[in-house]
Write a protein that holds these residues in place. Structure first.
Motif, PDB file in Angstrom:
ATOM      1  N   VAL A 193       9.304   4.164  -1.902  1.00 44.24           N
ATOM      2  CA  VAL A 193       8.375   5.241  -2.213  1.00 44.24           C
ATOM      3  C   VAL A 193       7.057   5.061  -1.474  1.00 44.24           C
ATOM      4  CG1 VAL A 193       7.220   4.181  -4.194  1.00 44.24           C
ATOM      5  CG2 VAL A 193       7.588   6.670  -4.147  1.00 44.24           C
ATOM      6  N   ALA A 194       6.365   6.192  -1.208  1.00 35.70           N
ATOM      7  CA  ALA A 194       5.046   6.147  -0.576  1.00 35.70           C
ATOM      8  C   ALA A 194       4.194   7.278  -1.124  1.00 35.70           C
ATOM      9  CB  ALA A 194       5.158   6.275   0.935  1.00 35.70           C
ATOM     10  N   VAL A 195       2.901   7.003  -1.298  1.00 34.49           N
ATOM     11  CA  VAL A 195       1.928   8.026  -1.658  1.00 34.49           C
ATOM     12  C   VAL A 195       1.132   8.344  -0.400  1.00 34.49           C
ATOM     13  CG1 VAL A 195      -0.119   8.549  -3.025  1.00 34.49           C
ATOM     14  CG2 VAL A 195       1.808   7.376  -4.074  1.00 34.49           C
ATOM     15  N   MET A 196       1.259   9.568   0.081  1.00 36.99           N
ATOM     16  CA  MET A 196       0.705   9.948   1.378  1.00 36.99           C
ATOM     17  C   MET A 196      -0.667  10.604   1.205  1.00 36.99           C
ATOM     18  SD  MET A 196       4.217  11.451   3.086  1.00 36.99           S
ATOM     19  CE  MET A 196       4.345  12.769   1.867  1.00 36.99           C
ATOM     20  N   SER A 197      -1.585   9.873   0.586  1.00 36.61           N
ATOM     21  CA  SER A 197      -2.919  10.407   0.333  1.00 36.61           C
ATOM     22  C   SER A 197      -3.893   9.262   0.168  1.00 36.61           C
ATOM     23  CB  SER A 197      -2.906  11.268  -0.933  1.00 36.61           C
ATOM     24  OG  SER A 197      -4.213  11.565  -1.345  1.00 36.61           O
ATOM     25  N   LEU A 198      -5.103   9.441   0.707  1.00 39.68           N
ATOM     26  CA  LEU A 198      -6.161   8.448   0.500  1.00 39.68           C
ATOM     27  C   LEU A 198      -6.975   8.773  -0.737  1.00 39.68           C
ATOM     28  CD1 LEU A 198      -7.464   7.901   4.156  1.00 39.68           C
ATOM     29  CD2 LEU A 198      -5.817   6.529   2.863  1.00 39.68           C
TER      30      LEU A 198
ATOM     31  N   SER B 201      -0.799  11.652   9.041  1.00 40.71           N
ATOM     32  CA  SER B 201      -1.160  13.042   9.314  1.00 40.71           C
ATOM     33  C   SER B 201      -0.258  13.995   8.531  1.00 40.71           C
ATOM     34  CB  SER B 201      -1.022  13.319  10.811  1.00 40.71           C
ATOM     35  OG  SER B 201       0.354  13.247  11.193  1.00 40.71           O
ATOM     36  N   ASP B 202      -0.651  15.250   8.479  1.00 41.89           N
ATOM     37  CA  ASP B 202       0.183  16.252   7.817  1.00 41.89           C
ATOM     38  C   ASP B 202       1.541  16.387   8.496  1.00 41.89           C
ATOM     39  OD1 ASP B 202      -1.750  16.715   5.958  1.00 41.89           O
ATOM     40  OD2 ASP B 202      -2.306  18.719   6.657  1.00 41.89           O
ATOM     41  N   ASP B 203       1.572  16.234   9.830  1.00 43.27           N
ATOM     42  CA  ASP B 203       2.852  16.311  10.537  1.00 43.27           C
ATOM     43  C   ASP B 203       3.814  15.238  10.045  1.00 43.27           C
ATOM     44  OD1 ASP B 203       2.030  18.436  11.986  1.00 43.27           O
ATOM     45  OD2 ASP B 203       1.839  17.393  13.894  1.00 43.27           O
ATOM     46  N   VAL B 204       3.301  14.024   9.866  1.00 39.92           N
ATOM     47  CA  VAL B 204       4.156  12.928   9.407  1.00 39.92           C
ATOM     48  C   VAL B 204       4.510  13.115   7.931  1.00 39.92           C
ATOM     49  CG1 VAL B 204       4.299  10.428   9.044  1.00 39.92           C
ATOM     50  CG2 VAL B 204       3.309  11.333  11.158  1.00 39.92           C
ATOM     51  N   LYS B 205       3.586  13.633   7.136  1.00 40.53           N
ATOM     52  CA  LYS B 205       3.909  13.920   5.739  1.00 40.53           C
ATOM     53  C   LYS B 205       5.111  14.866   5.643  1.00 40.53           C
ATOM     54  CE  LYS B 205      -0.744  13.488   3.712  1.00 40.53           C
ATOM     55  NZ  LYS B 205      -1.824  14.227   3.001  1.00 40.53           N
ATOM     56  N   ALA B 206       5.102  15.892   6.501  1.00 42.79           N
ATOM     57  CA  ALA B 206       6.191  16.870   6.457  1.00 42.79           C
ATOM     58  C   ALA B 206       7.523  16.260   6.847  1.00 42.79           C
ATOM     59  CB  ALA B 206       5.862  18.048   7.376  1.00 42.79           C
ATOM     60  N   LEU B 207       7.493  15.130   7.582  1.00 46.87           N
ATOM     61  CA  LEU B 207       8.743  14.489   7.968  1.00 46.87           C
ATOM     62  C   LEU B 207       9.495  13.941   6.760  1.00 46.87           C
ATOM     63  CD1 LEU B 207       7.811  12.561  11.245  1.00 46.87           C
ATOM     64  CD2 LEU B 207       8.859  14.826  10.996  1.00 46.87           C
ATOM     65  N   ALA B 208       8.805  13.760   5.637  1.00 41.27           N
ATOM     66  CA  ALA B 208       9.489  13.337   4.415  1.00 41.27           C
ATOM     67  C   ALA B 208      10.531  14.366   3.998  1.00 41.27           C
ATOM     68  CB  ALA B 208       8.477  13.122   3.293  1.00 41.27           C
ATOM     69  N   LEU B 209      10.366  15.609   4.436  1.00 43.74           N
ATOM     70  CA  LEU B 209      11.404  16.621   4.236  1.00 43.74           C
ATOM     71  C   LEU B 209      12.206  16.834   5.514  1.00 43.74           C
ATOM     72  CD1 LEU B 209      12.629  18.834   2.353  1.00 43.74           C
ATOM     73  CD2 LEU B 209      11.059  20.434   3.461  1.00 43.74           C
ATOM     74  N   HIS B 210      11.520  17.026   6.610  1.00 39.96           N
ATOM     75  CA  HIS B 210      12.206  17.398   7.851  1.00 39.96           C
ATOM     76  C   HIS B 210      13.130  16.298   8.362  1.00 39.96           C
ATOM     77  CE1 HIS B 210       8.641  20.326   8.575  1.00 39.96           C
ATOM     78  NE2 HIS B 210       9.633  20.921   7.939  1.00 39.96           N
ATOM     79  N   THR B 211      12.649  15.066   8.395  1.00 37.49           N
ATOM     80  CA  THR B 211      13.479  13.958   8.897  1.00 37.49           C
ATOM     81  C   THR B 211      14.387  13.411   7.811  1.00 37.49           C
ATOM     82  OG1 THR B 211      11.902  13.309  10.601  1.00 37.49           O
ATOM     83  CG2 THR B 211      13.439  11.626   9.841  1.00 37.49           C
ATOM     84  N   ASP B 212      13.790  13.067   6.666  1.00 37.43           N
ATOM     85  CA  ASP B 212      14.551  12.330   5.654  1.00 37.43           C
ATOM     86  C   ASP B 212      15.597  13.192   4.959  1.00 37.43           C
ATOM     87  OD1 ASP B 212      12.983  10.188   6.304  1.00 37.43           O
ATOM     88  OD2 ASP B 212      11.598  10.447   4.638  1.00 37.43           O
TER      89      ASP B 212
ATOM     90  N   ARG C 162      -0.233  -0.898  -2.647  1.00 37.94           N
ATOM     91  CA  ARG C 162       0.552  -1.097  -1.428  1.00 37.94           C
ATOM     92  C   ARG C 162       1.378   0.134  -1.048  1.00 37.94           C
ATOM     93  NH1 ARG C 162       5.437  -4.609  -3.777  1.00 37.94           N
ATOM     94  NH2 ARG C 162       7.020  -2.974  -3.778  1.00 37.94           N
ATOM     95  N   ILE C 163       1.623   1.055  -1.972  1.00 40.48           N
ATOM     96  CA  ILE C 163       2.467   2.206  -1.636  1.00 40.48           C
ATOM     97  C   ILE C 163       1.661   3.333  -0.991  1.00 40.48           C
ATOM     98  CG2 ILE C 163       4.049   1.645  -3.514  1.00 40.48           C
ATOM     99  CD1 ILE C 163       3.019   4.085  -5.030  1.00 40.48           C
ATOM    100  N   ARG C 164       0.350   3.172  -0.887  1.00 38.39           N
ATOM    101  CA  ARG C 164      -0.473   4.212  -0.280  1.00 38.39           C
ATOM    102  C   ARG C 164      -0.392   4.104   1.240  1.00 38.39           C
ATOM    103  NH1 ARG C 164      -4.657   6.858  -2.588  1.00 38.39           N
ATOM    104  NH2 ARG C 164      -5.130   5.197  -4.076  1.00 38.39           N
ATOM    105  N   ILE C 165      -0.189   5.230   1.914  1.00 39.77           N
ATOM    106  CA  ILE C 165      -0.197   5.249   3.366  1.00 39.77           C
ATOM    107  C   ILE C 165      -1.102   6.386   3.848  1.00 39.77           C
ATOM    108  CG2 ILE C 165       2.073   4.201   3.625  1.00 39.77           C
ATOM    109  CD1 ILE C 165       3.213   6.986   4.178  1.00 39.77           C
ATOM    110  N   ASP C 166      -1.683   6.193   5.001  1.00 46.13           N
ATOM    111  CA  ASP C 166      -2.574   7.184   5.606  1.00 46.13           C
ATOM    112  C   ASP C 166      -1.860   7.782   6.807  1.00 46.13           C
ATOM    113  OD1 ASP C 166      -4.680   8.720   6.480  1.00 46.13           O
ATOM    114  OD2 ASP C 166      -5.836   7.043   7.298  1.00 46.13           O
TER     115      ASP C 166
END
Length: 749
Positions: free
Chosen positions: A625-630, A646-657, A640-644
């Motif tokens: 799991v990851a929380v994609m917000s600061l 971009s919006d493009d990479v955030k969207a990959l949680a749907l588009h890629t995964d 440790r689950i927080r990541i910084d």
């Protein structure tokens, strides 16, 4: 598989023996119809006979066979042949399988070798003598397998016997039978399917570029094949069509080695990657040979039967079944497709040199009381007291039997010797290995937790360890995620749930931790427990791994097609129901909570009602799991689950995964099988995402999920770059490799 023999305890094992020797399969043992008392009396006489001995045989701690050794000079055989010095008589009985239990392939052969080795471990033993009933052709075959030669038939008091002998030299010259699955025909199927997948996935990642061959097919060098090519750069290659122009046999290893430079494998890792390919081929051949249930049967199968039937592994990775470190016997004992019951090895570890972490409302004593019955806990405590140790100074840690034998007892030998780690023996519960290889499901007590263990084998780009330090935060992470999910109305309406990892335990008192130098050895002695989904089922519901939706049986029939047919629903309605259970919660978690999972097939468990997936459980929360917000508040212990990103990479949680990682494979199966056209499938996905936006106007358009294109993140490129460790687990987003963009299948046209 580890076989052990011990003197038979007649009082303790009389009832077990009675069940074995009176079973219809044991007719040649001559005790059909005997009572428990009669069996006890017979073996009590052997117990006091100085020339006759009975042995209980175990496999990984579980009683599975009976052996007898005797001096032929003091037996009925002495009248039928000249007994020589060093002769040892032998009888072997393998326990009949329990009703409904899976067949243990190779068990009898393994038992025979274990007993023969046990006999010849005594240097005085020079020759083994057996006298099976002449009608027992099966045991005659097994005797010949280990070197016995029949001398002739003799009439004994209760049978006509095949008098047979095996010398020490003859036994040492015999080898195990060639594995049944490693035949030219079976391996040819494995080569063909793996090359088809390699072409498809390497082309998907734009590493290879097949060209039209002018006849309606494609060419890659001198290799010719037919394929369907879909959007998302998705290829469905027909394995049967693959052929070299010169007619030479297909060879997946040669195919990969010949492309090593194109694939970008570092020279130093080519051999390692080829070994994973070879192991993947071996696993594919085993699954093909041993398939028990076709897709039609799996429609009605139980949760663990479906888990064991999976053949593909990860749909994207080409080398996805490596398991480097396992031997043939280990595969038979511990691979999920073997479906064998496994009893975990339990260790006591010093409290002062270990850590136990539990989730909300769970105490250590309470947790162990739920996982281990009182008599088992007392047995463990008695073992510690017998060594002069105080049970209060220790806590319990479950271990994979392979890990204990190959790593703990060797790599941690000093800690075992100083009693910082104390082996307690096998637990009573039987487990089944899951597709993730190191995770076990409790089949005796399905209400109890899964157990995830450290396992130091190389598999799909990683050594499968567990870090005690990393896992201290796992239960708090799971609690936080579970609270977020439980408090969300949309997720509740979808029936979306998470299987919490509720407790973890790890040992840190070894030299590898004390040294301060990071190494894989610091991830070899730990475990965690995850909730079972069984107690959360309603009447009529059943479970299946989501990976099963991509399964094809040996004949090529898809399980998803069989499920849709059995449901009686139109394919569009079935798929729409599934998407609401799977895609809608993932979209909602991303947009509402900045929460990304790793929602591939093995990490989702489907809840089926009438053969239709109506809701899902997500698992493997702590590591994935990851929380994609600061900005989103988080408890300090789970930062440790927080990541910084971009919006493009955030969207990959749907588009890629989700889209690229799973749904493109499902869409390809449904289209190529004529169940649902590709474009109609993706229109349903688009409807699912759009409906979520209409229901949540404050979230609609937030990450532009329907954008025209998204970045093409490539999995095989990661493994090819470094097959020993694909990504930095502390910076997974920063480890990604991209190959341009892909057209978004839900973008408006």
């Amino acid at each position: 598989m580890t076989f052990t023999l011990e003197p038979l305890d007649v009082d303790a094992h009389a009832e077990v023996l009675h069940g074995w020797v009176t079973h219809p399969r044991s007719v040649y043992w001559g005790m059909q119809g005997a009572t428990v008392d009669a069996v006890h009396k017979a073996y009590a006489q052997i117990e006091v006979d100085p020339h006759h001995h009975a042995w209980l045989g175990r496999l990984d701690g579980e009683p599975v066979f009976l052996a007898e050794t005797y001096d032929p000079a003091h037996s009925e055989l002495a009248a039928h042949y000249p007994v020589a010095t060093g002769d040892v008589g032998m009888h072997v009985l393998v326990a009949p399988p329990a009703p409904g239990a899976p067949v243990r392939h190779g068990l009898t052969s393994g038992v025979m070798r274990a007993v023969m080795s046990f006999v010849f471990d005594d240097p005085r033993a020079l020759r083994v003598v057996v006298e099976p009933d002449e009608r027992n052709a099966a045991i005659a075959h097994k005797n010949a397998e280990v070197g016995f030669v029949e001398q002739g038939r003799v009439r004994l008091s209760d049978k006509v016997a095949r008098l047979s002998f095996c010398t020490r030299e003859a036994y040492t010259l015999t080898g195990p039978e060639p594995p049944a699955h490693l035949t030219p025909a079976t391996m040819a199927v494995a080569h063909r399917r793996l090359i088809a997948k390699a072409i498809a996935e390497f082309s998907h990642e734009r590493i290879l570029a097949p060209e039209p061959d002018g006849t309606g097919g494609y060419a890659l060098g001198d290799l010719r094949f037919t394929a369907r090519r879909y959007p998302l750069e998705h290829w469905v290659v027909d394995p049967a069509s693959l052929a070299h122009r010169d007619g030479r046999p297909l060879d997946a290893l040669a195919f990969v080695a010949g492309l090593a430079g194109t694939l970008g494998i570092p020279d130093r890792l080519v051999g390692t990657y080829l070994e994973e390919i070879a192991a993947t081929l071996a696993g594919a051949a085993w699954k093909h040979h041993h398939e028990r249930l076709d897709s039609a049967a799996l429609v009605h199968a139980g949760f663990q039967d479906i888990e064991a039937a999976m053949t593909e592994g990860h749909p994207g990775f080409v080398a996805n079944n490596g398991r480097i470190g396992f031997g043939l016997a280990d595969h038979e004992a511990y691979a999920p497709e073997a479906g064998q019951p496994v009893r975990l090895v339990w260790l006591a570890v010093l409290r002062a040199e270990s850590a136990f972490t539990a989730g909300h409302g769970v105490t250590e004593a309470q947790f162990y009381a739920g996982e281990l019955d009182a008599d088992t806990r007392e047995r463990f405590a008695a073992r510690l007291r017998s060594l002069g140790l105080d049970p209060a100074d220790y806590r319990y840690l479950p271990a994979h039997p392979w890990q204990w034998e190959h790593k703990h007892a060797i790599t941690f030998a000093p800690d075992v010797a100083r009693r910082a780690i104390v082996p307690l023996g096998s637990g009573p519960d039987r487990y089944r290995a899951q597709q993730s290889i190191r995770t076990f499901f409790n089949t005796d007590r399905p209400d109890r937790h899964y157990v995830k263990t450290a396992l130091a084998i190389q598999n799909m780009g990683f050594l499968r360890g567990l870090s005690p330090a990393y896992m201290r935060a796992t239960p708090p992470i799971n609690d936080w995620v579970a609270d977020v999910v439980a408090a969300d109305d949309t997720l509740r309406e979808c029936g979306f749930g998470v299987l919490r990892e509720v407790a973890s335990v790890g040992f840190t008192g070894d030299a590898y931790h004390r040294s301060g130098f990071p190494s894989p050895h610091q991830r070899m002695l730990a475990a965690l427990w995850r909730e079972s989904p069984l107690p959360r089922l309603a009447p009529g519901e059943r479970l299946a791994t989501m990976a099963s939706l991509l399964h094809r049986d040996r004949a090529g029939s898809s399980l998803v097609g069989a499920l849709i047919a059995a449901s009686g629903l139109p394919a569009e309605r079935w798929v729409a129901t599934y998407l609401r259970a799977y895609v809608r919660p993932v979209v909602h978690c991303i947009l509402r909570h900045d929460l990304a999972f790793m929602p591939h097939g093995e990490n989702l468990i489907l809840v089926l009602d009438g053969h239709v997936p109506t809701r899902v459980f997500m698992k493997d929360i702590g590591e994935e799991v990851a929380v994609m917000s600061l900005d989103r508040p988080l408890p300090p212990e789970i930062e440790r689950i927080r990541i910084d990103v971009s919006d493009d990479v955030k969207a990959l949680a749907l588009h890629t995964d989700v889209f690229d990682g799973f749904l493109r494979h499902l869409a390809g199966i449904l289209d190529s099988d004529g169940v649902l056209p590709w474009d109609r499938f993706w229109a349903l996905v688009a409807d699912c995402v759009a409906t979520h936006g209409a229901d949540h106007p404050d979230l609609r358009g937030r990450l532009q999920l329907a954008r025209p294109k998204f970045r093409h993140s490539c999995l095989n490129r990661l493994q090819l770059r470094n097959t020993l460790q694909m990504v930095d687990l502390t910076d997974q987003a920063g480890s990604l490799l991209f190959a341009g963009t892909l057209a978004n299948p839900i973008a408006p046209r």
